[in-house]
Design a protein around this motif. Structure first.
Motif, PDB file in Angstrom:
ATOM      1  N   ALA A  98      53.249 -26.338 146.629  1.00 46.37           N
ATOM      2  CA  ALA A  98      54.241 -27.186 145.968  1.00 46.37           C
ATOM      3  C   ALA A  98      53.633 -28.531 145.581  1.00 46.37           C
ATOM      4  N   LEU A  99      52.808 -29.087 146.452  1.00 48.06           N
ATOM      5  CA  LEU A  99      52.145 -30.352 146.145  1.00 48.06           C
ATOM      6  C   LEU A  99      51.116 -30.171 145.035  1.00 48.06           C
ATOM      7  N   LEU A 100      50.329 -29.106 145.111  1.00 49.56           N
ATOM      8  CA  LEU A 100      49.305 -28.864 144.094  1.00 49.56           C
ATOM      9  C   LEU A 100      49.913 -28.650 142.711  1.00 49.56           C
ATOM     10  N   ASN A 101      51.139 -28.105 142.678  1.00 50.42           N
ATOM     11  CA  ASN A 101      51.796 -27.840 141.401  1.00 50.42           C
ATOM     12  C   ASN A 101      52.732 -28.953 140.961  1.00 50.42           C
ATOM     13  N   SER A 102      52.785 -30.035 141.715  1.00 50.49           N
ATOM     14  CA  SER A 102      53.734 -31.112 141.423  1.00 50.49           C
ATOM     15  C   SER A 102      53.270 -32.036 140.305  1.00 50.49           C
ATOM     16  N   GLY A 103      51.956 -32.070 140.051  1.00 48.18           N
ATOM     17  CA  GLY A 103      51.426 -32.999 139.065  1.00 48.18           C
ATOM     18  C   GLY A 103      51.401 -34.436 139.544  1.00 48.18           C
ATOM     19  N   ASP A 104      51.631 -34.667 140.824  1.00 49.67           N
ATOM     20  CA  ASP A 104      51.680 -36.022 141.396  1.00 49.67           C
ATOM     21  C   ASP A 104      50.387 -36.285 142.163  1.00 49.67           C
ATOM     22  N   ASP A 105      49.441 -36.966 141.530  1.00 54.22           N
ATOM     23  CA  ASP A 105      48.136 -37.199 142.157  1.00 54.22           C
ATOM     24  C   ASP A 105      48.244 -38.064 143.400  1.00 54.22           C
ATOM     25  N   SER A 106      49.144 -39.038 143.400  1.00 50.57           N
ATOM     26  CA  SER A 106      49.280 -39.905 144.570  1.00 50.57           C
ATOM     27  C   SER A 106      49.826 -39.132 145.762  1.00 50.57           C
ATOM     28  N   ALA A 107      50.773 -38.220 145.512  1.00 43.34           N
ATOM     29  CA  ALA A 107      51.312 -37.398 146.601  1.00 43.34           C
ATOM     30  C   ALA A 107      50.246 -36.451 147.139  1.00 43.34           C
ATOM     31  N   LYS A 108      49.457 -35.857 146.257  1.00 47.39           N
ATOM     32  CA  LYS A 108      48.379 -34.984 146.698  1.00 47.39           C
ATOM     33  C   LYS A 108      47.396 -35.746 147.586  1.00 47.39           C
ATOM     34  N   LYS A 109      47.009 -36.930 147.130  1.00 47.77           N
ATOM     35  CA  LYS A 109      46.038 -37.735 147.874  1.00 47.77           C
ATOM     36  C   LYS A 109      46.575 -38.142 149.233  1.00 47.77           C
ATOM     37  N   ALA A 110      47.876 -38.426 149.303  1.00 47.67           N
ATOM     38  CA  ALA A 110      48.466 -38.900 150.549  1.00 47.67           C
ATOM     39  C   ALA A 110      48.780 -37.785 151.532  1.00 47.67           C
ATOM     40  N   LEU A 111      49.161 -36.613 151.043  1.00 47.34           N
ATOM     41  CA  LEU A 111      49.733 -35.596 151.912  1.00 47.34           C
ATOM     42  C   LEU A 111      48.848 -34.377 152.151  1.00 47.34           C
ATOM     43  N   LEU A 112      48.031 -34.000 151.175  1.00 50.02           N
ATOM     44  CA  LEU A 112      47.238 -32.777 151.337  1.00 50.02           C
ATOM     45  C   LEU A 112      46.169 -32.861 152.430  1.00 50.02           C
ATOM     46  N   PRO A 113      45.491 -34.001 152.624  1.00 52.83           N
ATOM     47  CA  PRO A 113      44.486 -34.045 153.703  1.00 52.83           C
ATOM     48  C   PRO A 113      45.056 -33.731 155.081  1.00 52.83           C
ATOM     49  N   GLY A 114      46.276 -34.167 155.356  1.00 56.79           N
ATOM     50  CA  GLY A 114      46.890 -33.867 156.648  1.00 56.79           C
ATOM     51  C   GLY A 114      47.155 -32.388 156.833  1.00 56.79           C
ATOM     52  N   ASP A 236      61.836 -33.083 136.607  1.00 60.94           N
ATOM     53  CA  ASP A 236      60.763 -32.294 136.016  1.00 60.94           C
ATOM     54  C   ASP A 236      60.113 -31.346 137.025  1.00 60.94           C
ATOM     55  N   ALA A 237      60.849 -30.972 138.062  1.00 63.36           N
ATOM     56  CA  ALA A 237      60.240 -30.202 139.147  1.00 63.36           C
ATOM     57  C   ALA A 237      60.227 -28.701 138.908  1.00 63.36           C
ATOM     58  N   GLU A 238      61.071 -28.203 138.007  1.00 57.50           N
ATOM     59  CA  GLU A 238      61.253 -26.754 137.913  1.00 57.50           C
ATOM     60  C   GLU A 238      59.980 -25.984 137.567  1.00 57.50           C
ATOM     61  N   PRO A 239      59.178 -26.381 136.574  1.00 60.70           N
ATOM     62  CA  PRO A 239      57.976 -25.580 136.264  1.00 60.70           C
ATOM     63  C   PRO A 239      57.030 -25.446 137.453  1.00 60.70           C
ATOM     64  N   GLY A 240      56.764 -26.541 138.161  1.00 59.60           N
ATOM     65  CA  GLY A 240      55.879 -26.481 139.316  1.00 59.60           C
ATOM     66  C   GLY A 240      56.449 -25.651 140.442  1.00 59.60           C
ATOM     67  N   LEU A 241      57.763 -25.763 140.669  1.00 61.54           N
ATOM     68  CA  LEU A 241      58.399 -24.980 141.720  1.00 61.54           C
ATOM     69  C   LEU A 241      58.439 -23.503 141.369  1.00 61.54           C
ATOM     70  N   ARG A 242      58.624 -23.192 140.095  1.00 61.28           N
ATOM     71  CA  ARG A 242      58.634 -21.794 139.686  1.00 61.28           C
ATOM     72  C   ARG A 242      57.263 -21.161 139.957  1.00 61.28           C
ATOM     73  N   ARG A 243      56.204 -21.872 139.634  1.00 59.15           N
ATOM     74  CA  ARG A 243      54.860 -21.356 139.917  1.00 59.15           C
ATOM     75  C   ARG A 243      54.629 -21.263 141.433  1.00 59.15           C
ATOM     76  N   THR A 244      55.137 -22.234 142.176  1.00 58.14           N
ATOM     77  CA  THR A 244      54.987 -22.206 143.632  1.00 58.14           C
ATOM     78  C   THR A 244      55.648 -20.972 144.225  1.00 58.14           C
ATOM     79  N   LEU A 245      56.839 -20.633 143.761  1.00 61.84           N
ATOM     80  CA  LEU A 245      57.527 -19.444 144.263  1.00 61.84           C
ATOM     81  C   LEU A 245      56.794 -18.165 143.878  1.00 61.84           C
ATOM     82  N   ASP A 246      56.200 -18.140 142.691  1.00 61.31           N
ATOM     83  CA  ASP A 246      55.405 -16.973 142.294  1.00 61.31           C
ATOM     84  C   ASP A 246      54.184 -16.819 143.208  1.00 61.31           C
ATOM     85  N   LEU A 247      53.522 -17.928 143.474  1.00 57.97           N
ATOM     86  CA  LEU A 247      52.358 -17.880 144.364  1.00 57.97           C
ATOM     87  C   LEU A 247      52.761 -17.494 145.781  1.00 57.97           C
ATOM     88  N   ALA A 248      53.920 -17.972 146.231  1.00 53.76           N
ATOM     89  CA  ALA A 248      54.405 -17.619 147.565  1.00 53.76           C
ATOM     90  C   ALA A 248      54.743 -16.134 147.633  1.00 53.76           C
TER      91      ALA A 248
END
Length: 386
Positions: A98-114, A236-248
């Motif tokens: 969900a984070l990788l597909n969000s398009g939010d670089d700051s959120a990725k940088k802050a949350l993915l390392p944990g 603007d969350a639907e496209p990223g979430l749709r891909r996230t559900l497909d990947l899940a």
């Protein structure tokens, strides 16, 4: 086009299988399913420190290993065979994607390392009391906060300075009662949006659910003017979430393949050793036919899951179609294999002491997760224009 696993991927499978044989035997599965948390923190840390499993699909620039989706398919297949009790699926297949597909670089940088290090257990909260997995079922409301507290409930700990509050509830949230980070799908005046909430946020009430399959913990979450910060752009969350559900769905199909293969192996082994009327029951035509049908379905399920994993790894345009195809077919194949495993074992297969019921319950819960086979066949029909 080569669909064979590489030597490195085969070695990954062997390493994960050895680890799970040691850390997730049936006795440990039974112990953990009776606990509220549903996992062993020490094993969770070892998964990160020794094998780096939580970091598998997270890019290197965010603290991950930078592998592809095929490697994740390999890992989840082995976890499904072992019924691993851990918040891996929720953290990696759901939250990290969900984070990788969000398009939010700051959120990725802050949350993915944990998440990559195993320090952060994370999940995605989408479904509500209506049980729907489509976005029309989302009713949780999000509004900009008029207060001065940081959006995360801890001042500046969120990647965004915008302050939001959430009101509503979420149902069937995987590992929602133990997650440190919850990605919540809600609605603003502009539409569907994604928010991040810390476990200690004010107004968040988390209630573990008593579900049929206790090897995979779920929770109901209530948000009462709960502080949150937005991930991505508002509405603007639907496209990223749709891909996230497909990947899940693809990830779950791989896990189902692992469980189905275990049921097949268990059935064949029992059919070889159980003696009735002076001969192994595997010599009887009825049992032969059951095992043959299971083999055909399991191998077909593998083909579907592996192809879907390739489509995810290659970012293929086929992903939406093959994700629904794999999820629907693998769900039915797993459930049928689990049911036949009980039948072949006869009376002992119905007892609490035998592990057959554990796989049957996991098969049933997985069949419904992200939508049942009928739901995904309908999605498939829509996506191919029928």
């Amino acid at each position: 086009m080569n669909f064979a696993f590489s030597e490195e991927q085969d070695e990954l499978r062997r390493a994960v299988r050895r680890f799970l044989q040691e850390k997730s035997p049936e006795s440990e599965v039974r112990r953990l399913m009776e606990t509220v948390e549903g996992y062993d923190p020490a094993v969770w840390s070892q998964m990160a420190d020794q094998l780096g499993l939580q970091s598998l699909i997270i890019p290197e620039e965010h603290g991950g290993a930078g592998f592809g989706y095929v490697e994740l398919i390999v890992v989840l297949e082995e976890m499904g065979a072992a019924l691993l009790c851990a918040p891996y699926f929720s953290s990696v297949a759901l939250a990290a994607n969900a984070l990788l597909n969000s398009g939010d670089d700051s959120a990725k940088k802050a949350l993915l390392p944990g998440i990559a290090s195993g320090e952060t257990i994370a999940t995605l909260a989408l479904t509500e009391d209506n049980g729907r997995w489509d976005f029309d079922g989302v009713a949780l409301k999000a509004e900009k906060s008029t207060g001065h507290q940081g959006a995360s409930g801890q001042g500046s700990s969120g990647p965004s300075s915008e302050e939001w509050v959430l009101d509503g509830h979420k149902m069937f949230v995987l590992d929602g009662h133990t997650a440190d980070l919850i990605l919540v799908v809600g609605r603003t005046s502009k539409g569907l949006s994604l928010f991040a909430v810390r476990s200690e946020a004010d107004g968040l009430v988390r209630t573990p659910l008593a579900t049929m399959d206790q090897t995979r913990k779920q929770a109901r979450l209530e948000f009462n003017h709960t502080p949150a910060w937005m991930v991505g752009k508002e509405g603007d969350a639907e496209p990223g979430l749709r891909r996230t559900l497909d990947l899940a769905a693809v990830a779950l199909a791989a896990e189902q393949v692992g469980g189905a293969q275990h049921c097949l192996d268990s059935s064949v082994e029992y059919a070889k050793t159980r003696i009735q009327f002076g001969r192994p029951i595997g010599s009887f035509q009825a049992i032969k036919h059951k095992c043959a049908d299971m083999l055909l379905e399991v191998e077909s399920a593998k083909s579907a899951a592996y192809y879907a994993g390739w489509a995810a790894a290659e970012d293929s345009d086929e992903l939406p179609v093959v994700a629904s195809l794999a999820k629907s077919y693998c769900s039915e194949a797993y459930f049928h294999a689990a049911a036949e495993n009980i039948q072949i074992h006869g009376g002992i297969g119905f007892t609490w002491e035998h592990d057959a019921h554990l796989y049957f319950k996991r098969a049933k819960s997985s069949e419904l997760l992200f939508g049942d086979p009928a739901y995904h066949r309908e999605l498939l029909a829509q996506r191919i224009g029928i």
